[in-house]
Design a protein around this motif. Sequence first.
Motif, mmCIF file in Angstrom:
data_model
loop_
_atom_site.group_PDB
_atom_site.id
_atom_site.type_symbol
_atom_site.label_atom_id
_atom_site.label_comp_id
_atom_site.label_asym_id
_atom_site.label_seq_id
_atom_site.Cartn_x
_atom_site.Cartn_y
_atom_site.Cartn_z
ATOM 1 N N ASN A 259 0.466 -1.311 0.025
ATOM 2 C CA ASN A 259 -0.099 0.487 0.149
ATOM 3 C C ASN A 259 0.721 1.451 -0.161
ATOM 4 N N THR A 260 0.148 2.410 -0.915
ATOM 5 C CA THR A 260 1.056 3.424 0.141
ATOM 6 C C THR A 260 0.325 4.244 0.412
ATOM 7 N N PHE A 261 0.223 5.682 0.941
ATOM 8 C CA PHE A 261 0.358 6.679 1.170
ATOM 9 C C PHE A 261 0.436 8.341 0.953
ATOM 10 N N ASP A 262 -0.108 8.577 1.065
ATOM 11 C CA ASP A 262 0.712 10.445 0.529
ATOM 12 C C ASP A 262 0.176 11.860 1.125
ATOM 13 N N ALA A 282 -15.159 12.261 1.916
ATOM 14 C CA ALA A 282 -15.365 12.605 1.068
ATOM 15 C C ALA A 282 -15.355 13.701 0.881
ATOM 16 N N ALA A 283 -15.342 14.465 2.456
ATOM 17 C CA ALA A 283 -15.069 16.350 2.910
ATOM 18 C C ALA A 283 -14.236 16.702 2.329
ATOM 19 N N HIS A 284 -12.990 15.665 3.392
ATOM 20 C CA HIS A 284 -12.213 16.445 3.062
ATOM 21 C C HIS A 284 -10.865 14.652 2.813
ATOM 22 N N ARG A 285 -9.654 15.156 2.323
ATOM 23 C CA ARG A 285 -8.289 14.561 2.100
ATOM 24 C C ARG A 285 -7.019 14.907 2.846
ATOM 25 N N GLN A 286 -6.756 14.037 3.755
ATOM 26 C CA GLN A 286 -5.086 14.183 3.897
ATOM 27 C C GLN A 286 -4.750 12.805 4.268
ATOM 28 N N MET A 287 -3.628 13.092 4.331
ATOM 29 C CA MET A 287 -2.299 11.978 5.234
ATOM 30 C C MET A 287 -2.829 10.987 6.266
ATOM 31 N N VAL A 289 -2.667 10.596 8.946
ATOM 32 C CA VAL A 289 -1.590 9.953 10.433
ATOM 33 C C VAL A 289 -1.587 10.257 11.721
ATOM 34 N N GLY A 290 -1.174 9.376 12.085
ATOM 35 C CA GLY A 290 -1.877 8.992 13.697
ATOM 36 C C GLY A 290 -3.823 8.804 13.688
ATOM 37 N N GLY A 291 -4.379 8.718 13.003
ATOM 38 C CA GLY A 291 -5.782 8.093 12.838
ATOM 39 C C GLY A 291 -6.478 9.544 12.981
ATOM 40 N N GLN A 292 -6.364 10.505 12.909
ATOM 41 C CA GLN A 292 -6.776 11.459 12.814
ATOM 42 C C GLN A 292 -8.339 11.415 11.228
ATOM 43 N N ALA A 293 -7.363 11.055 10.472
ATOM 44 C CA ALA A 293 -8.935 11.428 9.317
ATOM 45 C C ALA A 293 -10.096 9.774 9.368
ATOM 46 N N LEU A 294 -10.102 8.717 10.315
ATOM 47 C CA LEU A 294 -11.153 8.119 10.984
ATOM 48 C C LEU A 294 -11.968 8.907 11.526
ATOM 49 N N ASN A 295 -11.342 9.385 13.065
ATOM 50 C CA ASN A 295 -12.123 10.615 14.264
ATOM 51 C C ASN A 295 -12.729 11.107 13.539
ATOM 52 N N LEU A 296 -11.896 12.032 12.890
ATOM 53 C CA LEU A 296 -12.154 13.603 12.444
ATOM 54 C C LEU A 296 -13.434 12.634 11.331
ATOM 55 N N THR A 337 -4.808 21.456 8.585
ATOM 56 C CA THR A 337 -3.145 21.831 9.287
ATOM 57 C C THR A 337 -2.197 21.266 10.327
ATOM 58 N N ASN A 338 -3.033 20.687 11.362
ATOM 59 C CA ASN A 338 -1.616 19.779 12.462
ATOM 60 C C ASN A 338 -1.364 18.889 10.903
ATOM 61 N N ILE A 339 -2.200 18.251 10.351
ATOM 62 C CA ILE A 339 -1.779 16.835 9.947
ATOM 63 C C ILE A 339 -0.860 17.499 8.739
ATOM 64 N N LYS A 340 -0.974 18.688 7.838
ATOM 65 C CA LYS A 340 0.304 19.162 7.179
ATOM 66 C C LYS A 340 1.843 19.264 7.896
ATOM 67 N N SER A 341 1.230 20.098 8.686
ATOM 68 C CA SER A 341 2.571 20.637 10.187
ATOM 69 C C SER A 341 3.379 18.564 10.277
#
Length: 666
Positions: A259-262, A282-287, A289-296, A337-341
């Motif tokens: 798998n790869t992620f970016d 569907a509303a936001h795409r992010q790396m 990192v640390g499980g934040q996507a699922l939680n958000l 923003t925190n994920i980008k940092s």
Amino acid sequence: MSPVTDVDVIVVGAGPVGLLLAGDLAEGGAKVVVLERLTEPTTESRASTLHARTMELLADRGVLTRLGPLPDGGPGHFGGVRLDLAQADPTHPYAGQWKCPQARLEAVLGERAVELGARLLRGHEVVDVADLEDRVVVAAVTGDGDTQRFVAAYAVGCDGERSTVRELGGFTFVGEDATKSMLRADVAGIDIPDRRFERRPNGLATAHRWPDGSTRVMVHVFGAAPDHDDGPPEFATVVEAWERVCGEHIGHGTPLWLNTFDNTRRQVDRYRRGRLLLAGDAAHRQMPVGGQALNLGLQDAAELGARLAARITGTAGEDVLDDYHRERHPIGARTLTNIKSQALLLLGGPEIEDLRAVFAELMTLAPVRRHLARMISGLDLGRADHAPVTAQDSSAVVAHRPTDRRSIMGKLSGSTALVTGSSRGIGRAIALGLAEAGALVVVHYATNDDAARETVELIEKDGGAAFAVRAELGVPGDVHELFLGVEQGLKERTGETRLDIVVNNAGATTPGITPENVTPEEFDRLFAVNAKAPFFIVQRALPLLPEGGRIINISSGLTRIAVPDQVAYSMTKGAIDQITLHFARYLAPRGITVNSVGPGITNNGSAIFDNPEAVEQMAKFSAFRRVGEADEIAAVVTFLAGPDARWITGTFIDATGGTLLGQGAV
Ligand code: NAP
């Protein structure tokens, strides 16, 4: 085929976000249909971390009870710098992070949604979405090639990064394309050391051995262009990257998953367009990192569900749906923003080392750690607005953590500790105690590799973190060698060399020798290990100790009672008490406390404590008529290391079980 019309809301996508939303809508009185492209639930668990705010939401809905006890996910990180998320609020019932495979979460959320009345239709691929102002019409192609139309008041896209609803609904998805990617693979048949976000000259690497013996590797080569292909990477690509970064060959292994992620970063400009809404990826795409996507995403769904149900049942107007956008869009933007940092800190090459150093320094400050932990945990979003956690649900999880651990848990979270001589005896008990309270512990030892490894394993088994460093004390270059290992290990694990707690425990002892028979060599050896090494360990640790740090020196009750056969040994312990006294004053301006703990006769696991007659003789010295246990000394040290002991410095704490009260045969 005639259209399906008895629907209020069409939810597209039966991932965790869609299923949570469908359940909430059904519970709120809406008629819901969920359309899912896949015919079977996925067995792949892309995300598995749940944060405190999400745990609250699941608890409120009784979902935690259904899931059963979840394992503690241990401390988290921010851009690869260790960050214990429990610091967000150590009193919170779900402080920290929790592990739940996505497939399991989906199954339970699906069950709940269906029980509450939602219709879940698998094998329905959405191909058309039309907002007709007074209704929406969604067309889906079924497994046998037919097109089925659904008519409803609203449709919500919970259909992930490549959302069809977003695309067909005309949403604007603004942001940045990937500049870096990370390769991931589960590989069987390889034997490489575990490592966590290890920064090496050519890149970043993580390796984690799964219980089935396969190893999850993640690797990023600094400066490498992102992999723009849609599919998984070639195994050869992963092998080559791993070799380049770690210098290890893993090509003989068998790839089980690739798998790869970016670091693509995008967010829709509006979460609502007319009768169409979006939630989750569907509303936001992010790396990831640390499980934040699922939680958000789950938090999006929870906020939307109640509002949309209220709109459907007529208890709220259209504006509640705009409120959903107004509330969730800034939260999504802030998370991006925190994920980008974090992506910059994690995947940046040597050019960001200075930034990492400054960042790591900032993260030594408790308010900074708390701020970041609250941001990631989702606890800074106004918990007071939400229903309290039910006692029934919180007990389902809390019961899984031993109560004694919970009571001290978090007190040392995010801190680091060096315990010299912690392969065995009292030192091991101290290492276990500090780790249990949340510290990352450096297990130092002289020669006994197996014992040191066992201490580390015992800590890890209990969910703690530790690593071993070998360095014989009392020989030239001893302290230098020790700190090479300490600093390297800390840097690899935390991204910095901050050392909050130093416990000078290693000690050489002698069998009793009458004063006439003490040789200069023996005298020198005792002083070198027991007095000189601790002094220079403290000296060497000074730049690493933060404000509020702790130094704890293991002395002995023999500094207070006369046992002539131990005069030379006792002199060394007298010397260590002088380190305590003078450094306590010297370091007080930095808020660092320095104390001595004086054990009496303490069971350190050596053979003599297996001999009942010897133990009986030794027991007579204590007012309690027994020998001390190593964990009783560890409890004193853990207290001194914690925040509650901040007002104690420069003192000698008698931990002899009342030996100094004088009832013994001394
Ligand atoms: P222990 O069981 O003998 O363990 C000693 C530890 O220190 C081991 O981890 C050992 O490492 C390490 N060590 C010994 N010499 C070393 C050297 N030259 N360089 C580096 N590491 C060295 O000791 P303990 O009985 O738990 O005692 C711990 C501390 O408590 C000592 O300072 C001792 O003086 C003090 N104390 C003990 C008692 C008691 O009754 N046990 C009473 C009063 C005070 P390896 O495993 O690699 O050898």
